[in-house]
Design an enzyme around this catalytic site. Structure first.
Site, PDB file in Angstrom:
ATOM      1  N   GLU A  90      34.116  60.889  45.810  1.00  0.00           N
ATOM      2  CA  GLU A  90      34.892  61.563  44.294  1.00  0.00           C
ATOM      3  C   GLU A  90      33.656  62.211  43.393  1.00  0.00           C
ATOM      4  O   GLU A  90      33.625  63.864  43.535  1.00  0.00           O
ATOM      5  CB  GLU A  90      35.386  60.290  43.249  1.00  0.00           C
ATOM      6  CG  GLU A  90      36.468  59.498  43.948  1.00  0.00           C
ATOM      7  CD  GLU A  90      37.604  60.914  43.160  1.00  0.00           C
ATOM      8  OE1 GLU A  90      37.613  62.323  42.958  1.00  0.00           O
ATOM      9  OE2 GLU A  90      38.822  60.863  43.992  1.00  0.00           O
ATOM     10  N   SER A 383      69.033  10.137   9.651  1.00  0.00           N
ATOM     11  CA  SER A 383      67.704   9.241   9.453  1.00  0.00           C
ATOM     12  C   SER A 383      67.014   9.062  10.062  1.00  0.00           C
ATOM     13  O   SER A 383      65.808   8.394   9.074  1.00  0.00           O
ATOM     14  CB  SER A 383      69.219   8.088   9.545  1.00  0.00           C
ATOM     15  OG  SER A 383      70.303   7.408   9.396  1.00  0.00           O
TER      16      SER A 383
END
Length: 623
Positions: A90, A383
Site C-alpha cells: 500500500e 410455601s
C-alpha cells in the site's frame, strides 16, 4: 481482448495519476497558507471495538458483535509480517514521506500498468487513515483536499508507528470485520499472532478491495492476490525462499468463527446486569478512567441507551462469576427434569461466601434473546415463602424455639379458610414439625400473631420487585399467594441469607470490568444488610435440615456436611419450587407452564424440582 483490457486500465491509471497529482499539488499549495494547527485541534478518535466476556477462570466465553466486529491491537501486538505486507503493497515509502507521496502516485501508475490491473493505490497509508477516521469515501476534489490536509496534520500529531497501528485497526476486511485481529478470528478462528505466513498473506489481501477479495464470496480472487503478495514479500526479503515455497504450498481452509453463545442463559443475565452498571443503577462505573476521547464522546450522547451502546463498543473486558461446568450441569438438569411433565423450568446457583451467581438456567432448551425464566419470570412462591416471611421473623420476634407449639387444626377468618394440603387436622405441633411438613393452618396462625407489618419488615430487606400494597395486608401471603410473585433468582438470593449467618448480600454475575489495558472501571462491592440475628439463623438452618431429613423433601436427603431446604406448591399444582442449601451453595429450582393457570401433571414419585436440585448438587459437586 487482453490487450484491450490492458489499454483501458492504462488509460484509467493515467487519469488517476493525473487528477490525483493535480489535487495533491492543489492541497499542498493550499496547506502552505493555512495557519499551523495545534495538535489538539485534530480530534482524537476512539476506535470502537467489541467487548469480551470472561468466565471465572478468565477464559473468554462470548464476544458479542453489536453491528461491526472490531478488536483493536496495540502496535506491539500486531505481527511484523502484517505491517510488512501493508507497507509493501500500500505504501512502500511510508516511513519516509510526510503524509502524501507525489512520487508514489507515479509509482502506482507504473506498477498498475505493468500488471494490467490496479495493484497499488495512489493514496498513502496516512491518507487512507484520514478517510477512515474523519471523512467519507466520496470521490470529490473537496474531499481529496481535506484528506491531504488531515494527512499532513496526522503526521504532525502522531508517530509513524501510531499511524500504522490505527490504520491496521480501522481498515475493512469484509463481512463487517474491521482490523486484522477481528478478521483473523472471523476467517480462521484464531488470533493474528497465531496465523501462518500463508494465512496472514491471505487475510491481508482483503482491504485492497473488500468486495473483490471477500474470502467468503470470492475465494479464488483472494487466493490469487495472496500469491502475488507472497512473491512481493520474498522479493523484498521479508520472507525467505523456503518460507515462500512452503506458504505457496499451504492449503487455505477457512474456519469461520460463528460467535455462538455457548452459555446464552448466563449471558442473558450478565447483559442485563451490565446495562444496569453502565446506566449507574448498580455499583459505581468509573467513567473518569476512560480516555479523554471516550469521555468527550460520552458527553455528546443524550440518552442512557445511547451511552450504554457506546460503552459496550469500547472494548470492555467483563469478568464474570460463570462456572462453565456448573452451568452445563444446571442447564442439563432443567432440560431433563422438565421432560416428563412437558413444562418449563429454571434454576439458579449461588456461591454463598463470595455472593456470586455462578450458574442459571433460563428455561428448558433456552434460546438467546428469549424470556429468561431464571430472573425475568415472576410466580407465586407457595410455601417457600414461609421460612422468610413467617418462621424466621416469628422466632426472632417472640424468642420462639423449634419446640414452641402451634395449632395445626382447621382455620377460618371471615371467608378465608385455608386447609392443610392433606385436608387433615393435626392439633398442637412444634414449629419444627409444622415447617417440615408444611402445615398451612399453622403458618397462617403464626403470621396472624406476628402481623404482616412485622413480617414485611424482614422480607423488604430482600428487595423483591413485585410486591403490591395488597400483598402487605392479606394473611394468605403467608402461604405464598402473592399477586405477582417472585423470580427464581430473587428467591435463591433470599435463601442465601441462611448460608451467610443471617446477612443478606446483593449477589452478582459480574465481578469486574476493565479497559483492554487493564484499567479498572468497575469492581463489584456487594451491599449487605442483616436480616436475622445469628441465633435465629442457626435455628432456621436446623429446621430447614429437618425438611430434608424427615419432611416434604426427604426423598433427596443426602449425607452432606449440611443440607436443608423448603418445598413450595401453588394452588392447582401450577408451580413447583424447591429452595435448598448445602455447606457452600444455595440452589433454587422452579417448574411450571408459561401459561400460568395450566397445572403441572402429577406423574412423578417426588417433585421434579427436587430431582433437578439433587442432580445439580451431585453432578456439580456442590457440597
Amino acid at each position: 481482448m487482453k490487450k484491450i483490457i490492458g489499454f483501458i486500465i492504462i488509460i484509467i491509471s493515467f487519469l488517476v495519476f493525473y487528477f490525483t497529482s493535480q489535487q495533491a499539488m492543489m492541497a499542498y499549495e493550499t496547506s502552505k497558507h493555512i495557519p499551523k494547527k495545534k495538535v489538539e485541534e485534530l480530534p482524537v478518535v476512539s476506535l470502537s471495538q467489541n467487548s469480551v466476556f470472561y468466565d471465572r477462570n478468565n477464559n473468554p466465553f462470548y464476544i458479542p458483535a453489536s453491528g461491526d466486529n472490531r478488536i483493536n491491537l496495540k502496535s506491539s501486538e500486531i505481527p511484523q509480517l502484517v505491517k510488512d505486507i501493508f507497507i509493501s503493497t500500500e505504501d512502500r515509502y511510508f516511513y519516509t514521506h510526510k503524509g502524501i507521496d507525489l512520487f508514489g502516485v507515479a509509482r502506482a501508475f507504473m506498477v498498475n500498468v505493468s500488471n494490467s490491473g490496479i495493484e497499488q493505490g495512489a493514496s498513502t497509508i496516512t491518507q487512507q487513515l484520514s478517510r477512515n477516521l474523519y471523512l467519507t469515501q466520496a470521490r470529490t476534489v473537496e474531499r481529496k483536499i481535506k484528506e491531504i490536509q488531515i494527512s499532513l496534520q496526522l503526521e504532525k500529531q502522531y508517530s509513524k508507528d501510531q499511524i500504522l497501528e490505527m490504520y491496521i485497526n480501522t481498515i475493512y476486511f469484509a463481512n463487517r470485520n474491521y482490523g486484522i485481529e477481528a478478521a483473523s478470528k472471523a476467517y480462521f478462528s484464531k488470533s493474528a499472532k497465531d496465523l501462518s505466513i500463508a494465512q496472514t498473506a491471505f487475510v491481508c489481501t482483503i482491504p485492497n478491495n473488500p468486495t473483490l477479495y471477500d474470502p467468503l464470496r470470492n475465494f479464488n480472487n483472494a487466493k490469487k492476490r495472496q500469491e502475488r503478495i507472497l512473491g512481493i514479500l520474498r522479493d523484498q526479503g521479508k520472507i525467505t525462499e523456503k518460507q515462500y515455497t512452503a506458504a505457496m504450498k499451504e492449503k487455505i481452509t477457512l474456519k469461520k468463527n460463528s460467535k455462538t453463545q455457548e452459555y446464552p442463559d448466563y449471558y442473558s443475565l450478565v447483559d442485563v446486569e451490565l446495562q444496569n452498571i453502565l446506566k449507574g443503577k448498580k455499583g459505581k462505573f468509573k467513567t473518569n478512567k476512560l480516555s479523554e476521547a471516550q469521555q468527550k464522546e460520552l458527553k455528546k450522547l443524550k440518552t442512557p441507551g445511547e451511552r450504554v451502546l457506546y460503552l459496550q463498543n469500547q472494548g470492555l473486558k467483563i469478568y464474570t462469576s460463570l462456572n462453565p461446568s456448573v452451568q452445563q450441569v444446571t442447564v442439563s438438569a432443567v432440560n431433563r427434569g422438565t421432560l416428563s411433565t412437558n413444562t418449563q423450568g429454571a434454576a439458579v446457583v449461588i456461591k454463598n461466601d463470595t455472593h456470586e451467581i455462578i450458574a442459571i438456567s433460563g428455561g428448558r432448551n433456552y434460546e438467546p434473546h428469549n424470556l429468561n425464566r431464571g430472573f425475568q419470570s415472576y410466580r407465586q412462591p407457595g410455601s417457600t415463602i414461609k421460612p422468610l416471611l413467617v418462621y424466621a421473623p416469628y422466632i426472632e420476634t417472640f424468642g420462639a424455639t423449634p419446640d414452641t407449639k402451634v395449632n395445626a387444626d382447621n382455620y377460618c377468618k371471615g371467608t378465608y379458610c385455608p386447609k392443610n394440603d392433606s385436608k387433615k387436622e393435626y392439633g398442637d405441633v412444634t414449629l419444627r414439625t409444622a415447617m417440615q411438613n408444611s402445615y398451612n393452618t399453622a403458618a397462617v396462625r403464626l403470621y396472624e400473631q406476628l402481623t404482616p407489618r412485622i413480617g414485611y419488615s424482614y422480607i423488604d430487606k430482600f428487595g423483591f420487585n413485585k410486591i403490591t400494597n395488597e400483598d402487605r395486608v392479606e394473611l394468605g401471603r403467608a402461604l405464598g399467594g402473592f399477586n405477582v410473585g417472585m423470580s427464581p433468582l430473587e428467591m435463591t438470593e433470599a435463601y442465601s441469607t441462611f448460608g451467610n449467618n443471617g446477612v443478606f448480600y446483593q449477589n452478582s454475575a459480574i465481578k469486574k470490568i476493565t479497559l483492554r489495558d487493564g484499567t479498572v472501571l468497575y469492581d463489584n462491592e456487594p451491599k449487605s444488610v442483616r436480616v436475622y440475628n445469628p441465633s435465629t439463623n442457626e435455628t432456621m438452618r436446623s429446621m430447614l435440615n429437618s425438611v430434608v431429613k424427615n419432611g416434604t423433601a426427604r426423598h433427596i436427603n443426602m449425607p452432606l456436611n449440611y443440607i436443608g431446604g423448603k418445598t413450595g406448591t401453588t394452588n392447582d399444582n401450577t408451580n413447583l419450587w424447591f429452595m435448598g442449601l448445602t455447606s457452600n451453595y444455595t440452589i433454587g429450582t422452579w417448574i411450571g407452564n408459561d401459561k400460568q393457570r395450566i397445572p403441572i401433571p402429577k406423574n412423578y414419585s417426588y417433585p421434579p424440582t427436587q430431582r433437578i436440585w439433587q442432580s445439580i448438587v451431585v453432578n456439580g459437586q456442590l457440597y
